[in-house]
Design an enzyme around this catalytic site. Structure first.
Site, PDB file in Angstrom:
ATOM      1  N   HIS A   1       0.852  -1.201   0.000  1.00  0.00           N
ATOM      2  CA  HIS A   1       0.000   0.000   0.000  1.00  0.00           C
ATOM      3  C   HIS A   1       0.885   1.247   0.000  1.00  0.00           C
ATOM      4  O   HIS A   1       0.636   2.216   0.707  1.00  0.00           O
ATOM      5  CB  HIS A   1      -0.975  -0.004   1.180  1.00  0.00           C
ATOM      6  CG  HIS A   1      -2.116  -0.944   0.958  1.00  0.00           C
ATOM      7  ND1 HIS A   1      -3.359  -0.543   0.570  1.00  0.00           N
ATOM      8  CD2 HIS A   1      -2.167  -2.287   1.008  1.00  0.00           C
ATOM      9  CE1 HIS A   1      -4.144  -1.605   0.427  1.00  0.00           C
ATOM     10  NE2 HIS A   1      -3.443  -2.670   0.686  1.00  0.00           N
TER      11      HIS A   1
ATOM     12  N   TYR B   1       3.524  -5.224   9.618  1.00  0.00           N
ATOM     13  CA  TYR B   1       3.485  -3.761   9.486  1.00  0.00           C
ATOM     14  C   TYR B   1       4.595  -3.132  10.326  1.00  0.00           C
ATOM     15  O   TYR B   1       5.215  -2.150   9.935  1.00  0.00           O
ATOM     16  CB  TYR B   1       2.112  -3.197   9.895  1.00  0.00           C
ATOM     17  CG  TYR B   1       0.962  -3.639   9.004  1.00  0.00           C
ATOM     18  CD1 TYR B   1       1.093  -4.716   8.128  1.00  0.00           C
ATOM     19  CD2 TYR B   1      -0.261  -2.989   9.030  1.00  0.00           C
ATOM     20  CE1 TYR B   1       0.048  -5.131   7.317  1.00  0.00           C
ATOM     21  CE2 TYR B   1      -1.317  -3.394   8.220  1.00  0.00           C
ATOM     22  CZ  TYR B   1      -1.149  -4.469   7.363  1.00  0.00           C
ATOM     23  OH  TYR B   1      -2.196  -4.872   6.563  1.00  0.00           O
TER      24      TYR B   1
HETATM   25  C1  HEM Z   1      -0.407 -11.533   6.150  1.00  0.00           C
HETATM   26  C2  HEM Z   1      -1.144 -10.703   5.381  1.00  0.00           C
HETATM   27  C3  HEM Z   1      -0.715  -9.288   5.124  1.00  0.00           C
HETATM   28  C4  HEM Z   1       0.541  -8.756   5.053  1.00  0.00           C
HETATM   29  C5  HEM Z   1       1.884  -9.472   5.204  1.00  0.00           C
HETATM   30  C6  HEM Z   1       0.374  -7.343   4.823  1.00  0.00           C
HETATM   31  C7  HEM Z   1       1.429  -6.453   4.683  1.00  0.00           C
HETATM   32  C8  HEM Z   1       1.296  -5.075   4.701  1.00  0.00           C
HETATM   33  C9  HEM Z   1       2.381  -4.153   4.882  1.00  0.00           C
HETATM   34  C10 HEM Z   1       3.855  -4.538   5.026  1.00  0.00           C
HETATM   35  C11 HEM Z   1       1.851  -2.904   4.887  1.00  0.00           C
HETATM   36  C12 HEM Z   1       2.601  -1.579   5.080  1.00  0.00           C
HETATM   37  C13 HEM Z   1       2.683  -1.287   6.596  1.00  0.00           C
HETATM   38  C14 HEM Z   1       3.409  -0.009   6.936  1.00  0.00           C
HETATM   39  O1  HEM Z   1       4.586   0.154   6.575  1.00  0.00           O
HETATM   40  O2  HEM Z   1       2.787   0.851   7.603  1.00  0.00           O
HETATM   41  C15 HEM Z   1       0.428  -3.030   4.689  1.00  0.00           C
HETATM   42  C16 HEM Z   1      -0.466  -1.992   4.615  1.00  0.00           C
HETATM   43  C17 HEM Z   1      -1.833  -2.151   4.446  1.00  0.00           C
HETATM   44  N1  HEM Z   1      -2.544  -3.307   4.440  1.00  0.00           N
HETATM   45 FE1  HEM Z   1      -1.770  -5.172   4.646  1.00  0.00          FE
HETATM   46  N2  HEM Z   1      -0.969  -7.034   4.762  1.00  0.00           N
HETATM   47  C18 HEM Z   1      -1.674  -8.203   4.932  1.00  0.00           C
HETATM   48  C19 HEM Z   1      -3.036  -8.346   4.925  1.00  0.00           C
HETATM   49  C20 HEM Z   1      -3.947  -7.332   4.741  1.00  0.00           C
HETATM   50  C21 HEM Z   1      -5.364  -7.494   4.728  1.00  0.00           C
HETATM   51  C22 HEM Z   1      -6.128  -8.793   4.952  1.00  0.00           C
HETATM   52  C23 HEM Z   1      -5.888  -6.256   4.513  1.00  0.00           C
HETATM   53  C24 HEM Z   1      -7.361  -5.957   4.431  1.00  0.00           C
HETATM   54  C25 HEM Z   1      -7.962  -4.945   5.042  1.00  0.00           C
HETATM   55  C26 HEM Z   1      -4.811  -5.305   4.399  1.00  0.00           C
HETATM   56  C27 HEM Z   1      -4.921  -3.932   4.183  1.00  0.00           C
HETATM   57  C28 HEM Z   1      -3.872  -3.023   4.251  1.00  0.00           C
HETATM   58  C29 HEM Z   1      -4.033  -1.596   4.114  1.00  0.00           C
HETATM   59  C30 HEM Z   1      -5.329  -0.832   3.852  1.00  0.00           C
HETATM   60  C31 HEM Z   1      -2.750  -1.050   4.257  1.00  0.00           C
HETATM   61  C32 HEM Z   1      -2.364   0.421   4.185  1.00  0.00           C
HETATM   62  C33 HEM Z   1      -2.178   1.031   5.569  1.00  0.00           C
HETATM   63  C34 HEM Z   1      -1.669   2.450   5.459  1.00  0.00           C
HETATM   64  O3  HEM Z   1      -2.246   3.218   4.675  1.00  0.00           O
HETATM   65  O4  HEM Z   1      -0.696   2.790   6.159  1.00  0.00           O
HETATM   66  N3  HEM Z   1      -3.645  -5.991   4.548  1.00  0.00           N
HETATM   67  N4  HEM Z   1       0.107  -4.360   4.591  1.00  0.00           N
END
Ligand code: HEM
Length: 326
Positions: A51, A317
């Site tokens: 993201h 995260y």
């Molecule tokens: C094991 C499963 C997942 C992994 C490894 C993962 C990994 C990540 C990582 C590394 C980030 C960036 C975090 C940061 O640096 O702040 C992120 C952001 C995000 N993820 Fe996931 N994610 C997973 C599952 C999901 C799921 C199921 C959703 C559904 C809602 C989701 C929605 C988001 C959203 C909306 C962001 C953006 C947050 C922001 O704007 O700072 N993720 N994810």
């Protein structure tokens, strides 16, 4: 993320010749998942591993009276609007992920200000399902995609059809005209507890007050890859961008531990929890100073006990934050 769409659509849906060996068993942890995201999208200094392409906004949340009947959480019981900081994003770890891509999720992440410097968070994506049922499956998917080997990728999706559901869902719908004109789902099943101790399993869904508006493929093709940010600024100049936050009420038998399983939401009751109003843009530094943590819930809300993706997100995260904050 995602997927947060982590990989090109074609990789999900194309019929590749089979088979090639993809590791049947992967042992995912937070580091290996972030490394695998970097292997697919490249490691980019100072930004999120997923993201990555997005921007920060601010606003408030006004709960309905009904929200309190479901949960004792402070933001669902407040008599006054609750301030929030939010971030809209495109799925995947490409810092230049084009806004006109159909088979990528849009994300909205929210910090609700519940007083005394505390927040509770809610993250949603523009599809009702994720791309993996557990961290191992997600790691296998990313590992397969990182090879860029069509046979390996095809073999993965052949063996893991549940991982194709998100892309199928997105490809069956138009490119959203705006971050403000698409539905968002919280994906996981949460348990609400009200002041009387009554519990209810729910899934979050946010519906745009402006309605669902999509682009034709021709319109989408003509857009700038970064059109969502100026589009939202223009919209905000005319007034708040609003979403109706709802709780879809789970019934016995609805899956609560597998984020690739759909609930039959048209056959489920839902309760309006309140209105999310985005009132303006916010310095991106505000959103980049920490993480939006799906497990940061509050008394009256509980995460799913047996959904292994849920706690892994928080850990991943934190790893992503640790690297981007250096
Ligand atoms: C094991 C499963 C997942 C992994 C490894 C993962 C990994 C990540 C990582 C590394 C980030 C960036 C975090 C940061 O640096 O702040 C992120 C952001 C995000 N993820 Fe996931 N994610 C997973 C599952 C999901 C799921 C199921 C959703 C559904 C809602 C989701 C929605 C988001 C959203 C909306 C962001 C953006 C947050 C922001 O704007 O700072 N993720 N994810």
């Amino acid at each position: 993320m995602i997927f947060k769409r982590l990989v090109p659509a074609a990789m999900f849906v194309a019929a590749f010749s089979l088979p090639a060996a993809v590791p049947a068993h992967a042992e995912a942890d937070a580091e290996s998942l972030v490394n695998a995201l970097n292997a697919v999208f490249g490691a980019h200094d100072g930004v999120r591993a997923a993201h990555t392409h997005g921007f920060c906004v601010k606003g408030n949340f006004t709960p309905t009276a009904e929200a309190a009947s479901l949960s004792k959480a402070p933001h669902f019981n407040s008599k006054t609007p609750v301030n929030l900081i939010g971030r809209f994003s495109m799925g995947g770890g490409n810092p230049a992920a084009p806004d006109f891509q159909k088979d990528n999720v849009r994300g909205i992440a929210l910090h609700f200000d519940i007083g005394n410097g505390n927040t509770t968070d809610l993250l949603m994506i523009s599809a009702p399902v994720f791309v993996a049922k557990d961290p191992d499956q997600f790691l296998s998917l990313l590992t397969a995609v990182a090879t860029k080997d069509k046979e390996k990728i095809g073999a993965f999706f052949q063996a893991n059809p549940n991982s194709t559901r998100q892309a199928q869902w997105l490809n069956a719908r138009p490119v959203p005209a705006s971050f403000a004109t698409v539905n968002y789902w919280g994906i996981h099943a949460f348990t609400f507890t009200n002041a009387e101790g009554k519990t209810q399993v729910i899934k979050y869904k946010a519906l745009p007050v402006a309605g669902e508006v999509g682009l034709t493929d021709e319109e989408a093709k003509a857009k700038d890859p970064d059109f969502y940010r100026p589009e939202l600024a223009e919209r905000l100049a005319k007034g708040p961008v609003q979403f109706t936050l709802t709780a879809i009420l789970g019934e016995p038998g609805d899956p609560v531990d597998n984020p690739t399983e759909l609930w039959p939401e048209d056959q489920r009751k839902s309760v309006t929890l309140g209105t999310i109003s985005i009132t303006g843009t916010e310095d991106d530094k505000t959103c980049d100073a920490g993480i939006f943590d799906p497990t940061l819930v509050v008394d009256g809300i509980e995460g799913p006990a047996n959904d292994t993706i849920f706690p892994m997100r928080s850990a991943a995260y934190a790893v992503s934050f640790g690297r981007r904050a250096k």
